[in-house]
Design a protein around this motif. Structure first.
Motif, short mmCIF file in Angstrom:
data_model
loop_
_atom_site.label_atom_id
_atom_site.label_comp_id
_atom_site.label_asym_id
_atom_site.label_seq_id
_atom_site.Cartn_x
_atom_site.Cartn_y
_atom_site.Cartn_z
N ALA A 1 31.89 24.32 62.06
CA ALA A 1 31.84 22.91 61.96
C ALA A 1 30.73 22.35 62.85
CB ALA A 1 33.03 22.13 61.81
N ILE A 2 29.65 21.64 62.46
CA ILE A 2 28.72 21.19 63.46
C ILE A 2 29.28 19.72 63.89
CG2 ILE A 2 26.41 20.44 64.17
CD1 ILE A 2 25.57 23.02 62.43
N ILE A 3 29.37 19.41 65.15
CA ILE A 3 29.78 18.09 65.57
C ILE A 3 28.49 17.41 66.39
CG2 ILE A 3 31.22 18.79 67.31
CD1 ILE A 3 32.91 16.58 66.97
N SER A 4 28.32 16.24 66.06
CA SER A 4 27.50 15.47 66.63
C SER A 4 27.96 13.88 66.72
CB SER A 4 26.06 15.57 66.16
OG SER A 4 25.05 14.51 66.76
N LYS A 5 27.96 13.51 68.17
CA LYS A 5 28.17 12.02 68.36
C LYS A 5 29.61 11.73 67.54
CE LYS A 5 23.51 10.66 69.49
NZ LYS A 5 22.34 10.83 68.94
N GLY A 6 30.45 12.61 67.67
CA GLY A 6 31.93 12.22 66.82
C GLY A 6 32.01 12.46 65.66
N ASP A 7 30.78 12.70 64.94
CA ASP A 7 30.80 13.08 63.48
C ASP A 7 30.72 14.56 63.11
OD1 ASP A 7 31.23 10.62 61.98
OD2 ASP A 7 29.57 10.02 63.17
N ILE A 8 31.38 15.03 62.13
CA ILE A 8 31.03 16.46 61.60
C ILE A 8 29.93 16.46 60.71
CG2 ILE A 8 31.74 18.31 60.10
CD1 ILE A 8 34.61 18.32 61.49
N ILE A 9 28.59 16.81 60.91
CA ILE A 9 27.32 16.64 60.35
C ILE A 9 27.27 17.80 59.29
CG2 ILE A 9 26.53 15.17 61.57
CD1 ILE A 9 24.87 17.26 62.85
N ALA A 10 27.89 18.96 59.50
CA ALA A 10 27.73 20.14 58.64
C ALA A 10 29.13 20.96 58.95
CB ALA A 10 26.47 20.76 58.60
N GLY B 1 44.46 8.43 62.49
CA GLY B 1 44.31 9.84 61.92
C GLY B 1 45.61 10.78 61.81
N GLN B 2 45.46 11.94 60.71
CA GLN B 2 46.55 12.74 60.86
C GLN B 2 46.18 14.19 61.23
OE1 GLN B 2 47.69 10.28 58.26
NE2 GLN B 2 49.46 10.43 59.57
N VAL B 3 46.95 14.97 62.07
CA VAL B 3 46.83 16.07 62.27
C VAL B 3 47.95 16.95 61.92
CG1 VAL B 3 46.26 17.86 63.96
CG2 VAL B 3 44.97 15.82 64.03
N ASN B 4 47.96 17.97 60.87
CA ASN B 4 48.88 19.11 60.87
C ASN B 4 48.54 20.19 61.35
OD1 ASN B 4 51.46 19.55 59.04
ND2 ASN B 4 50.71 17.37 58.53
N ILE B 5 49.36 20.98 62.06
CA ILE B 5 49.05 22.31 62.61
C ILE B 5 50.17 23.10 62.40
CG2 ILE B 5 49.61 21.24 65.04
CD1 ILE B 5 47.73 23.52 66.24
N LEU C 1 40.55 11.78 61.55
CA LEU C 1 40.88 11.66 63.05
C LEU C 1 39.74 10.71 63.72
CD1 LEU C 1 42.77 12.74 65.26
CD2 LEU C 1 40.98 14.48 65.53
N VAL C 2 40.38 9.59 64.58
CA VAL C 2 39.63 8.81 65.41
C VAL C 2 40.12 8.97 67.03
CG1 VAL C 2 39.25 6.29 65.63
CG2 VAL C 2 39.30 7.45 63.23
N ASN D 1 34.73 10.21 65.33
CA ASN D 1 34.53 9.10 64.43
C ASN D 1 35.14 9.23 62.94
OD1 ASN D 1 33.82 6.67 63.25
ND2 ASN D 1 31.46 7.40 63.33
N GLY D 2 36.58 9.62 62.74
CA GLY D 2 37.20 9.60 61.60
C GLY D 2 36.46 11.14 61.01
N ILE D 3 36.98 12.15 61.86
CA ILE D 3 36.66 13.38 61.08
C ILE D 3 37.59 14.14 60.24
CG2 ILE D 3 34.98 14.13 62.92
CD1 ILE D 3 36.73 15.65 64.14
N SER D 4 37.24 14.94 59.41
CA SER D 4 38.39 15.79 58.60
C SER D 4 37.85 17.17 58.42
CB SER D 4 38.53 15.11 57.25
OG SER D 4 38.98 13.81 57.40
N PHE D 5 38.82 18.16 58.53
CA PHE D 5 38.27 19.40 58.34
C PHE D 5 39.65 20.55 58.36
CE2 PHE D 5 39.17 21.27 62.83
CZ PHE D 5 39.03 20.06 63.28
N ASP D 6 39.50 21.55 57.83
CA ASP D 6 40.67 22.60 57.46
C ASP D 6 40.18 23.76 58.49
OD1 ASP D 6 41.94 21.10 55.96
OD2 ASP D 6 41.64 22.14 54.30
N VAL D 7 41.09 24.40 59.12
CA VAL D 7 41.04 25.66 59.71
C VAL D 7 41.74 26.51 58.88
CG1 VAL D 7 41.24 27.00 61.73
CG2 VAL D 7 40.28 24.72 61.90
N LYS D 8 41.34 27.82 58.81
CA LYS D 8 41.84 28.69 57.82
C LYS D 8 42.64 29.89 58.58
CE LYS D 8 40.60 27.71 53.41
NZ LYS D 8 40.85 26.44 53.48
N GLU D 9 43.90 30.34 58.29
CA GLU D 9 44.49 31.11 59.14
C GLU D 9 43.69 32.63 59.12
OE1 GLU D 9 48.40 31.99 57.54
OE2 GLU D 9 48.82 33.32 59.06
#
Ligand SMILES: Nc1ncnc2c1ncn2[C@@H]1O[C@H](COP(=O)(O)OP(=O)(O)OP(=O)(O)O)[C@@H](O)[C@H]1O
Ligand SMILES: [Mg+2]
Lengths: 375, 308
Positions: free
Chosen positions: B202-211, B60-64, B11-12, B22-30
Motif C-alpha cells: 500500500a502506497i501512502i502519501s500525506k495520510g492517504d493510500i494512493i495505490a 475509524g475502525q480497526v480489527n486485528i 481510519l483518521v 486521512n480516512g484510510i481503509s485496507f486489509d492485511v491477509k494472514e
C-alpha cells in the motif's frame, strides 16, 4: 579555529529551540523566580530579624530582671517568659522550641555578693551561672547561644573586668551520648534520599523516553503501575545504598551513634515513594528532558530551604513556616530525627501518618494519571 | 485466498491542526508480508501505532486478529510483536539479557538461544547492546519482537539508516519469519525493500493510500514503462525512437534510454536496431519500479518527498 558565524548560528538555533519549548521555558524561568522569592522573603526584614528566646526566671530578683531586660534591649531576641513550674526539656519538646535560658534561684543575691566581695577585695574567683537548655539538632539554637554569649560578655565587661562574673552553662535537651554530627545525619539522609529518588526517576524516564524505550514498553503487557512501582523500588535500592554509606562514613569517621530502629528504613521508604512518585508525575507531564530536570529542581529547592535541614525555619516569615508544614521533606526530617535521636513518639506517629497518606496519594495519582499512550 | 487478519476502515488521526491519517481503509491477509510504503511524514508510524493500540485514533475502525483495538488492548498486545521505529534498548544489557528481559514481560519462556539463532545473533549474544552496530541492534529489536511468538509482527522501518549489507541481512531475517508463517506488517520508504519482501503493497502519501496491490499490479497499473537502455550505440538510434513515436533520453555516459510502454514495443525496438544494423556495446531492459510508480502518482520522489 573558531568561526564566529557558526557560533552565532548555533546560538540563534538554541535560543529558538528554547523559545519554542514552552515547558522547558516555563520551568527554567520558574526556578530562578522561586529562588528569588525565597531569598527575598528570608532576607527582606533582615534588620528586624528576631529569634525567639524562652526565659525561665527562677530567681525573680532585680539582677535577674536586669539580665532579661538587657537581652530584650538588644532587639535580637523576642523574649517569652516561662513559668518557673515548667520542666525545661519537656517544655521545649511540647512547644517545638529549641532554646530556653534558665536564671537559677538565688541568682540576684549571688551576683550582688560577688560584686560586693570584689569591691571589698576578698577572693574573686567565684562566678554565677545562668543555664541554656537547647536542642543541638537545631542550627537556630546554636546561633542563639552565640548571641547570648556575646551579651554575657558585655555583662562581664560592665562588671569591672577581672575574672568573669557571669557564666553561661549549656545543657542539651537530649542525652549527652550524642555528638553534633548525630543531629545532622538525619537531615542529610533525608535530603540525599530525596534528591536521588527525584532526579534518578526523572533522569532515567526522560532518557528512556528519548530513546524510544518507553514506546517499546508500551507494546508489552507491562502496565504503567508496574513500571511505576519498579522505578520506585529501584530508587529504594539506591536510597538504601546511600543511607548505608552515609551511616558508615558517619560512624567510621565522625563517631556517629544514632539510634537504629525500624523507623529509619520506614522513613527512607516513604521518602522514596513520595519523591520517586513525584518524579514519575513530572516525567508524565513534562516530556522534554531539560524541562523535566528544571521541574525537578523546582520541587527540590523549596524542600531544601524550607524543610529545616540546613536553614533554621525560625527566622523565616510566618507564612514560609506555614509553607514548611506542607512540604513532605519537612516530615521526613522530623520523623528521621525522632527515629535516630529523640525517639519522640508523638513526632514519629504524626510523621509516619502524614507520609503514608502522601505516599499513597502520589502513587494513586501516578497510576491514574499516567498511561503508556502518552509516551 | 487467505484470511484477513487486520481490517482497517476509515481510519483518521488528527494532531492539533494536522491531518496525519486521512480516512484510510485496507486489509492485511494472514501469512503475507504487507508493506506500507511512503515517504517521511506520510503517516506510516501513526497508522501502525494505532493498530498496535499504543496511539488512539481520532475516528475509524480497526480489527486485528478478530479483536477491536479499542476494547481488547491487552489481548492484542500478547499476540503481536512490535519493532518500533528507531528501536533502541537498554545500553548496558547484553543481547541475550535484552531478549530475556522482554520475554519476561510476556511471562513466556521462549527458547532464547533459538530466537537468537533465528536472527543470526548467536555469536553476539554476550555483547552489550551499546556496543552493537546499527544492523545488529535492529536484529536485536526483531528478536525482541518475537519473544511472545506473535502471530503478526510489525516492523516500522527496520532498515532505515543501515548500510546495504546490513539491510540485506535484515531482509533475510524477515524472509525467514515469513517462511515460519507469521504475518508481517512492514513500513518502509525504500521501494526496493517493498519489492523484495512484500506480497502486498500500500502506497501512502500525506495520510492517504494512493495505490494498493502487488508490486507487479502497481507497476502495470500506474507505470508500465519499460526502459530499454542501449550502451555505446552507433548513429541512427534517435531515428528508431522517432519512427516508433517513443521518448528517448540521452545520458552523458553515452547510453540512450528509450521508454517503451509494452513488450511489443520492446521487440520492435530490437528489430529496428537489427534491421538498420545499428551496433551497440550493451543492452539493458528494465521494468519500472515502485519508485517510478510513486513518482508518477505524486510527482514527487519517494526518498526525497515529504519532510526529510
Ligand atoms: N505525536 C505527534 N504530534 C503531532 N504531530 C505528529 C505526531 N506524530 C506524528 N506527527 C505528524 O504526523 C505526520 C505523520 O507522521 P508519522 O510519524 O506517522 O509519519 P511516518 O510516515 O511514519 O514518517 P517517517 O518515515 O518519518 O517515520 C507527520 O507530519 C508528523 O510530523
Ligand atoms: Mg515513521
Amino acid at each position: 579555529m573558531m568561526d564566529a558565524k557558526l557560533i552565532y548560528a548555533n546560538l540563534i538555533m538554541l535560543l529558538k529551540e528554547f523559545h519554542r519549548n514552552k515547558a522547558s521555558m516555563f520551568f527554567v524561568l520558574l526556578f530562578p523566580i522561586i529562588l528569588m522569592l525565597l531569598f527575598g522573603f528570608i532576607f527582606q526584614d533582615q534588620g528586624e530579624m528576631e529569634y525567639d528566646l524562652l526565659v525561665q526566671d527562677l530567681d525573680g530578683g532585680p539582677n535577674a530582671r536586669n539580665l532579661t531586660a538587657m537581652i530584650n534591649s538588644t532587639g535580637l531576641f523576642g523574649v517569652t517568659d516561662v513559668d518557673p513550674s515548667e520542666e525545661p526539656g519537656q517544655y521545649l519538646i511540647d512547644h517545638k522550641a529549641n532554646a530556653m535560658l534558665i536564671i537559677p534561684e538565688g541568682y540576684s543575691d549571688q551576683f550582688d555578693a560577688i560584686m560586693l566581695s570584689r569591691t571589698t577585695g576578698l577572693p574573686v574567683n567565684e562566678t554565677v551561672s545562668v543555664k541554656i537548655v537547647y536542642d543541638p539538632a537545631n542550627s537556630a539554637a546554636m546561633t542563639k547561644i552565640g548571641i547570648l554569649n556575646s551579651i554575657i560578655d558585655g555583662v562581664n565587661k560592665g562588671a569591672s573586668g577581672a575574672p568573669d562574673v557571669l557564666v553561661l552553662e549549656m545543657e542539651t535537651t537530649v542525652s549527652d551520648d550524642f555528638e553534633y554530627i548525630d543531629f545532622f545525619a538525619p537531615g542529610i539522609i533525608a535530603m540525599s534520599v530525596m534528591t536521588t529518588a527525584l532526579f534518578g526517576t526523572v533522569g532515567m524516564n526522560t532518557e528512556l523516553r528519548q530513546k524510544g524505550i518507553l514506546r517499546k514498553l508500551a507494546t508489552t503487557p507491562l502496565s504503567r503501575s508496574e513500571w511505576l512501582l519498579a522505578n520506585i523500588l529501584y530508587q529504594l535500592c539506591m536510597a538504601v545504598l546511600s543511607t548505608i554509606s552515609i551511616l558508615l562514613v558517619g560512624m567510621g569517621l565522625f563517631g556517629l551513634r544514632p539510634h537504629i530502629n525500624l523507623f529509619l528504613p520506614l522513613f527512607v521508604l516513604l521518602n522514596v515513594f513520595a519523591f520517586s512518585g513525584i518524579g514519575m508525575l513530572i516525567t508524565r507531564f513534562v516530556k522534554d528532558a531539560d524541562g523535566a530536570q528544571a521541574a525537578a529542581n523546582a520541587v527540590m529547592f523549596p524542600m531544601m530551604f524550607l524543610s529545616g535541614t540546613f536553614f533554621p525555619l525560625e527566622t523565616m516569615p510566618d507564612f514560609l513556616k506555614t509553607v514548611a508544614n506542607f512540604l513532605p521533606l519537612y516530615y521526613v526530617n522530623e520523623g528521621m530525627r525522632a527515629a535516630m535521636i529523640t525517639l519522640d513518639e508523638g513526632t514519629l506517629m504524626t510523621s509516619t501518618v502524614i507520609l503514608v497518606v502522601l505516599a499513597i496519594v502520589i502513587f494513586v495519582l501516578g497510576v491514574l494519571l499516567t498511561s503508556w499512550k502518552h509516551d | 485466498m487467505s484470511e484477513t487478519i487486520i481490517q482497517v476502515r476509515g481510519l483518521v488521526k488528527v494532531y492539533d491542526e494536522l491531518i496525519a491519517v486521512n480516512g484510510i481503509s485496507f486489509d492485511v491477509k494472514e501469512g503475507q508480508v504487507f508493506a506500507f510504503l511512503g515517504p517521511n511524514g506520510a503517516g506510516k508510524t501513526t497508522t501502525v501505532e494505532i493498530i498496535e493500540t499504543i496511539r488512539t485514533a481520532t475516528s475509524g475502525q480497526v480489527n486485528i486478529l478478530g479483536l477491536d483495538i479499542k476494547k481488547n488492548r491487552t489481548d492484542i498486545l500478547r499476540r503481536i510483536g512490535v519493532l518500533p521505529q528507531e528501536f533502541s534498548s537498554f545500553d548496558r544489557l547484553t543481547v541475550r539479557e535484552t531478549v530475556q528481559y522482554y520475554s519476561r514481560l510476556f511471562k513466556g519462556e521462549p527458547d532464547i538461544d533459538e530466537l537468537l539463532e533465528l536472527v543470526n545473533l548467536t555469536e553476539h549474544r554476550d555483547q552489550l547492546y551499546m556496543n552493537l552496530s546499527g544492523g545488529l541492534k535492529q536484529r536485536v529489536g526483531i528478536a525482541v519482537a518475537l519473544v511472545n511468538d506473535p502471530e503478526i509482527v510489525f516492523l516500522d522501518e527496520p532498515t532505515t539508516g543501515l548500510d546495504p549489507r546490513a539491510r540485506r541481512d535484515v531482509w533475510d531475517v524477515i524472509k525467514g519469519l515469513k517462511k515460519s508463517g507469521k504475518t508481517i506488517f512492514l513500513t518502509t520508504h525504500y521501494m526496493e525493500e517493498a519489492e523484495v519482501l512484500a506480497d502486498d503493497v500500500a502506497i501512502i502519501s500525506k495520510g492517504d493510500i494512493i495505490a494498493h496491490g502487488t508490486t507487479s499490479q502497481l507497476i502495470d497499473q500506474y507505470c508500465s514503462t519499460i526502459h530499454v537502455s542501449i550502451r555505446g550505440a552507433g548513429p541512427g538510434v534517435e531515428e528508431v525512437a522517432k519512427n516508433l513515436g517513443l521518448t528517448l533520453e540521452n545520458r552523458e555516459n553515452g547510453t540512450v534510454t528509450i521508454e517503451a510502454s509494452n513488450n511489443d514495443q520492446v521487440v520492435e525496438i530490437l528489430n529496428n536496431l537489427k534491421a538498420r544494423d545499428i551496433k551497440y556495446d550493451g543492452l539493458d531492459i528494465r521494468k519500472a519500479n515502485l519508485e517510478e510508480v510513486f513518482l508518477s502518482l505524486t510527482g514527487e520522489s519517494l526518498t526525497t518527498g515529504g519532510e526529510e
